[in-house]
Design a protein around this motif. Sequence first.
Motif, short mmCIF file in Angstrom:
data_model
loop_
_atom_site.label_atom_id
_atom_site.label_comp_id
_atom_site.label_asym_id
_atom_site.label_seq_id
_atom_site.Cartn_x
_atom_site.Cartn_y
_atom_site.Cartn_z
N ASN A 41 0.81 -1.22 0.00
CA ASN A 41 0.00 0.00 0.00
C ASN A 41 0.84 1.27 0.00
N ASP A 42 2.17 1.10 0.04
CA ASP A 42 3.10 2.24 0.11
C ASP A 42 2.76 3.16 1.28
N VAL A 43 2.54 2.57 2.44
CA VAL A 43 2.21 3.35 3.62
C VAL A 43 2.98 2.79 4.83
N TYR A 44 3.05 3.61 5.86
CA TYR A 44 3.54 3.20 7.16
C TYR A 44 2.33 3.16 8.09
N ALA A 45 1.96 1.98 8.54
CA ALA A 45 0.76 1.81 9.36
C ALA A 45 1.10 2.04 10.83
N LEU A 46 0.29 2.89 11.48
CA LEU A 46 0.41 3.10 12.92
C LEU A 46 -0.57 2.15 13.59
N THR A 47 -0.07 1.33 14.52
CA THR A 47 -0.85 0.19 15.00
C THR A 47 -1.21 0.23 16.48
N ARG A 48 -0.49 1.02 17.27
CA ARG A 48 -0.68 0.98 18.72
C ARG A 48 -1.28 2.29 19.23
N TYR A 49 -1.98 2.17 20.33
CA TYR A 49 -2.77 3.29 20.85
C TYR A 49 -1.95 4.56 21.03
N ASP A 50 -0.85 4.49 21.76
CA ASP A 50 -0.11 5.70 22.11
C ASP A 50 0.45 6.41 20.89
N VAL A 51 0.98 5.67 19.93
CA VAL A 51 1.57 6.32 18.75
C VAL A 51 0.48 6.93 17.88
N ILE A 52 -0.68 6.29 17.80
CA ILE A 52 -1.78 6.87 17.03
C ILE A 52 -2.24 8.17 17.66
N ARG A 53 -2.45 8.16 18.97
CA ARG A 53 -2.91 9.37 19.65
C ARG A 53 -1.88 10.50 19.52
N ASP A 54 -0.60 10.16 19.66
CA ASP A 54 0.44 11.18 19.53
C ASP A 54 0.47 11.77 18.13
N ALA A 55 0.31 10.93 17.12
CA ALA A 55 0.32 11.42 15.74
C ALA A 55 -0.87 12.34 15.48
N LEU A 56 -2.05 11.96 15.97
CA LEU A 56 -3.24 12.78 15.77
C LEU A 56 -3.12 14.14 16.45
N ALA A 57 -2.32 14.20 17.51
CA ALA A 57 -2.15 15.45 18.26
C ALA A 57 -1.09 16.36 17.64
N ASP A 58 -0.41 15.88 16.59
CA ASP A 58 0.73 16.62 16.03
C ASP A 58 0.52 16.88 14.53
N PRO A 59 -0.38 17.83 14.17
CA PRO A 59 -0.63 18.09 12.75
C PRO A 59 0.54 18.73 12.04
N GLY A 60 1.49 19.29 12.79
CA GLY A 60 2.66 19.85 12.14
C GLY A 60 3.53 18.78 11.51
N THR A 61 3.64 17.63 12.15
CA THR A 61 4.44 16.53 11.62
C THR A 61 3.60 15.57 10.78
N PHE A 62 2.36 15.34 11.22
CA PHE A 62 1.47 14.41 10.52
C PHE A 62 0.35 15.24 9.87
N SER A 63 0.61 15.69 8.67
CA SER A 63 -0.27 16.63 7.98
C SER A 63 -1.50 15.93 7.40
N SER A 64 -2.62 16.67 7.38
CA SER A 64 -3.86 16.15 6.79
C SER A 64 -3.98 16.48 5.31
N ARG A 65 -2.93 16.95 4.69
CA ARG A 65 -3.05 17.32 3.28
C ARG A 65 -3.28 16.10 2.39
N THR A 66 -2.93 14.91 2.89
CA THR A 66 -3.23 13.68 2.13
C THR A 66 -3.91 12.67 3.07
#
Length: 392
Positions: A41-66
């Motif tokens: 799928n050419d993706v990096y899957a986030l699988t665990r609770y803490d890393v998912i929550r941290d990513a969602l809280a950081d739009p500067g690093t994890f952008s919603s442009r895609t």
Amino acid sequence: MTSSTPARSAIDLFADEVLTDPYPTYAELRDLGAVVHLPANDVYALTRYDVIRDALADPGTFSSRTIGFNPMVNEALRGTSLASDPPIHTELRAALTENLTPRALRGLKGQIEAKADALVADLVAEGSFEAIDALARAFPLEVVADLIGFTGAARDNMLRWGQAAIEVIGPMNQRTAENFPIAGELYEWCAGVRAEDLAPGSVGRGIFDAEARGVIPPDTAGHIIHQYLGAGVDTTITALGNIVALFSAFPDQFDLVRRNPALVPAAFNEALRFWAPIHAWGRSVTEDVEIDGTLVPAGSQVAILFGAGNRDPRHYENPDAFLVERNPVDHLSFGYGPHGCAGQGLARLEAHAVIAALANHAQRLVAAEPVRLPSNITRSIDELEILKVVPA
């Protein structure tokens, strides 16, 4: 500490068998690591609770442009609240949520509860019914149509437009290709909609008023209306269908809610945790980032697996059990951070009303095996025959 390369897996997140029952795959990926590279799928899957929550809280690093998994949908969604980052996202979201605050929804509460109670009472009186068309689809479609002010052809097409708008967020597979023309109808309608096309006094009219006052940028009212339908209806339908199926499959848990109506919100939270409505959602990594000791390079596409995080045993005890008294208020199914679900207040109002009505009118729901069809983004039930209702 030197960052390591993420684990890899040959799993295809969007294979039919994964989409219909993703939980074995989620467990396999969680065991491999908090982030797993999926070349298929050419993706990096986030699988665990803490890393998912941290990513969602950081739009500067994890952008919603895609947020999507194909370039066509990401281009189509450009400039919307869904696919933008702060500060633009903040401005657009303010107009979207103006009519979805607890205060704004308070006036709808009695009306929604009355509608749910009447609908469920009628279905229970029939003794058997098909729960998806008659309840899970019918109820939120009516609520949202009235709220936004959809009339005529737009109201008639809400279901197929909403389902297609979610489906095309997936990769460019057959499901996406088949649904792009239908999603295109919605894009075209939203691009041309005017205030007078919507019912007087509706939220849709209010969005155009906000545009006229300069509260939101010119020509964005249609984008916001698109999000109400494109992002909110199909996920609510999914959640309501799941609730009915879970109450049938776990009558002991339904009994707990029947005996204690105060458990209604907890039951909804647990249903959202146990069967997450959304399978995968995209983010774009803006810079090299270390996740749990592994490196994800800048420019990578991330797949956030809400359902995997919701069943992470590192966060929830006995995560594969459906327990309404758990009340997991921190589940991931509404997202987290700046892009947390804007319509969650309305979704809760609808779901709480349906759960309360079921608990009030039914003692037992006997269902056939749920029929699930593979869908790129939402894991929903397509048919659920309630073979017998034991009335309360």
